[in-house]
Design a protein around this motif. Structure first.
Motif, short mmCIF file in Angstrom:
data_model
loop_
_atom_site.label_atom_id
_atom_site.label_comp_id
_atom_site.label_asym_id
_atom_site.label_seq_id
_atom_site.Cartn_x
_atom_site.Cartn_y
_atom_site.Cartn_z
N THR A 6 -69.40 -55.98 66.46
CA THR A 6 -68.41 -56.38 65.46
C THR A 6 -67.68 -55.13 64.98
OG1 THR A 6 -69.91 -56.20 63.56
CG2 THR A 6 -69.86 -58.32 64.72
N ASN A 8 -65.67 -55.19 61.96
CA ASN A 8 -65.50 -55.21 60.50
C ASN A 8 -66.50 -56.21 59.91
OD1 ASN A 8 -64.23 -57.89 60.65
ND2 ASN A 8 -62.46 -56.78 61.47
N THR A 12 -68.97 -59.78 61.27
CA THR A 12 -70.43 -59.96 61.16
C THR A 12 -70.75 -61.24 60.39
OG1 THR A 12 -70.91 -57.61 61.37
CG2 THR A 12 -72.54 -58.93 60.19
N LEU A 35 -80.60 -49.37 56.63
CA LEU A 35 -79.79 -49.59 55.43
C LEU A 35 -78.32 -49.66 55.84
CD1 LEU A 35 -81.39 -46.93 53.05
CD2 LEU A 35 -81.42 -49.40 52.70
N GLY A 36 -77.63 -50.65 55.34
CA GLY A 36 -76.20 -50.75 55.59
C GLY A 36 -75.81 -51.19 56.99
N GLY A 38 -75.89 -54.21 58.10
CA GLY A 38 -75.17 -55.49 58.09
C GLY A 38 -76.00 -56.74 57.91
N LYS A 39 -77.29 -56.58 57.55
CA LYS A 39 -78.18 -57.74 57.44
C LYS A 39 -77.71 -58.72 56.35
CE LYS A 39 -81.70 -54.94 56.66
NZ LYS A 39 -81.00 -53.62 56.77
N THR A 40 -77.43 -58.18 55.17
CA THR A 40 -76.99 -59.06 54.07
C THR A 40 -75.61 -59.64 54.35
OG1 THR A 40 -78.36 -57.86 52.47
CG2 THR A 40 -76.55 -59.17 51.57
N THR A 41 -74.76 -58.83 54.96
CA THR A 41 -73.42 -59.31 55.33
C THR A 41 -73.52 -60.50 56.28
OG1 THR A 41 -72.58 -57.07 55.05
CG2 THR A 41 -71.22 -58.57 56.37
N GLU A 114 -85.20 -59.64 55.35
CA GLU A 114 -84.74 -58.28 55.64
C GLU A 114 -85.93 -57.33 55.48
OE1 GLU A 114 -81.04 -57.05 53.85
OE2 GLU A 114 -80.37 -59.12 53.64
N TRP A 115 -86.01 -56.31 56.27
CA TRP A 115 -87.13 -55.38 56.31
C TRP A 115 -88.46 -56.09 56.61
CZ3 TRP A 115 -85.85 -50.47 56.89
CH2 TRP A 115 -84.55 -50.11 56.47
N ASP A 138 -67.13 -48.96 60.66
CA ASP A 138 -67.08 -50.41 60.53
C ASP A 138 -67.65 -51.11 61.76
OD1 ASP A 138 -65.97 -50.25 58.03
OD2 ASP A 138 -63.89 -50.40 58.74
N ARG A 140 -70.68 -52.37 64.15
CA ARG A 140 -72.08 -52.72 64.16
C ARG A 140 -72.40 -53.45 65.45
NH1 ARG A 140 -70.96 -50.26 60.31
NH2 ARG A 140 -71.59 -50.51 58.13
N1 LIG Z 1 -68.96 -54.61 61.22
C1 LIG Z 1 -69.60 -54.64 60.04
N2 LIG Z 1 -70.64 -55.50 59.88
C2 LIG Z 1 -71.32 -55.56 58.73
N3 LIG Z 1 -71.07 -54.78 57.65
C3 LIG Z 1 -70.05 -53.91 57.75
C4 LIG Z 1 -69.29 -53.81 58.95
N4 LIG Z 1 -68.34 -52.84 58.76
C5 LIG Z 1 -68.52 -52.39 57.52
N5 LIG Z 1 -69.54 -53.01 56.90
C6 LIG Z 1 -70.02 -52.71 55.55
O1 LIG Z 1 -71.32 -52.17 55.66
C7 LIG Z 1 -72.13 -52.62 54.60
C8 LIG Z 1 -73.30 -53.40 55.14
O2 LIG Z 1 -74.15 -53.64 54.07
P1 LIG Z 1 -75.28 -54.75 54.07
O3 LIG Z 1 -75.68 -54.91 52.65
O4 LIG Z 1 -74.85 -55.95 54.84
O5 LIG Z 1 -76.43 -54.00 54.90
P2 LIG Z 1 -77.97 -54.31 54.95
O6 LIG Z 1 -78.35 -54.18 56.37
O7 LIG Z 1 -78.26 -55.60 54.27
O8 LIG Z 1 -78.59 -53.09 54.14
P3 LIG Z 1 -79.91 -53.01 53.24
O9 LIG Z 1 -81.03 -52.65 54.15
O10 LIG Z 1 -79.59 -51.95 52.28
O11 LIG Z 1 -80.13 -54.34 52.57
C9 LIG Z 1 -71.26 -53.50 53.71
O12 LIG Z 1 -70.72 -52.70 52.69
C10 LIG Z 1 -70.17 -53.95 54.67
O13 LIG Z 1 -68.95 -54.25 54.02
#
Ligand SMILES: Nc1ncnc2c1ncn2[C@@H]1O[C@H](COP(=O)(O)OP(=O)(O)OP(=O)(O)O)[C@@H](O)[C@H]1O
Ligand SMILES: [Mg+2]
Length: 145
Positions: A6, A8, A12, A35-36, A38-41, A114-115, A138, A140
């Motif tokens: 993905t 953006n 995701t 971390l970051g 994209g799991k929550t996204t 998650e985790w 951006d 993932r």
């Molecule tokens: N292609 C993409 N897919 C998912 N998120 C993206 C992408 N590009 C940018 N982002 C940004 O990256 C961040 C992903 O954060 P997210 O909370 O989804 O991560 P996470 O895996 O849940 O992290 P954590 O382990 O901290 O819970 C968001 O700020 C999102 O807007």
């Protein structure tokens, strides 16, 4: 096994949304990734795909958030989404009070974790693993299965 790139956060979310429509109920999702990554996204789109209109926010500080269908159903008879974030726990003991294992594999529930690495020893074998990888600003990669 499926690899999806993905570029953006909306993409995701879309992957999550489409994935939701393939579930029947009773599934346990283990969402692996840094971390970051994209799991929550992904879960935001996933919830939308189930028919949840509430905005999904990270359960990090409270470990688990529950989304109920109320008088209706989400899809395929699914009535509850349990979204769990174990980042802050130290051991399996910390989730004892959640009754997490009892919620799993029930047709009206989806449990998404998650985790999941934090409770690897007690995770059911019957689950769907989803792997998230940070590839750049951006970008993932998502692998299902
Ligand atoms: N292609 C993409 N897919 C998912 N998120 C993206 C992408 N590009 C940018 N982002 C940004 O990256 C961040 C992903 O954060 P997210 O909370 O989804 O991560 P996470 O895996 O849940 O992290 P954590 O382990 O901290 O819970 C968001 O700020 C999102 O807007
Ligand atoms: Mg998260």
């Amino acid at each position: 096994m499926k690899n999806i790139s993905t570029k953006n956060f909306q993409e995701t979310q879309k992957v999550g949304e489409e994935f939701a429509s393939t579930l029947k109920g009773g599934e346990v999702l283990a969402l692996y990734g840094d971390l970051g990554s994209g799991k929550t996204t992904f879960m935001q789109g996933f919830a939308k795909g189930l028919g949840i209109t509430k905005h999904i926010i990270s359960p990090t500080f409270i470990i688990m958030r529950t989304y109920n269908a109320g008088n209706r159903e989400f899809v395929s008879g699914i009535r509850n989404l349990y979204h769990v974030d174990l980042y802050r726990i130290e051991s399996e003991k910390d989730v004892d009070g959640l009754g997490l294992l009892e919620l799993m594999n029930q047709p009206e529930n989806i449990v998404a974790i998650e985790w999941p690495d934090k409770i690897e020893n007690v995770l059911p074998e019957k689950r769907i693993n989803i792997y998230f990888k940070y590839l750049g600003d951006d970008k993932r990669e998502i692998r299902i299965g």
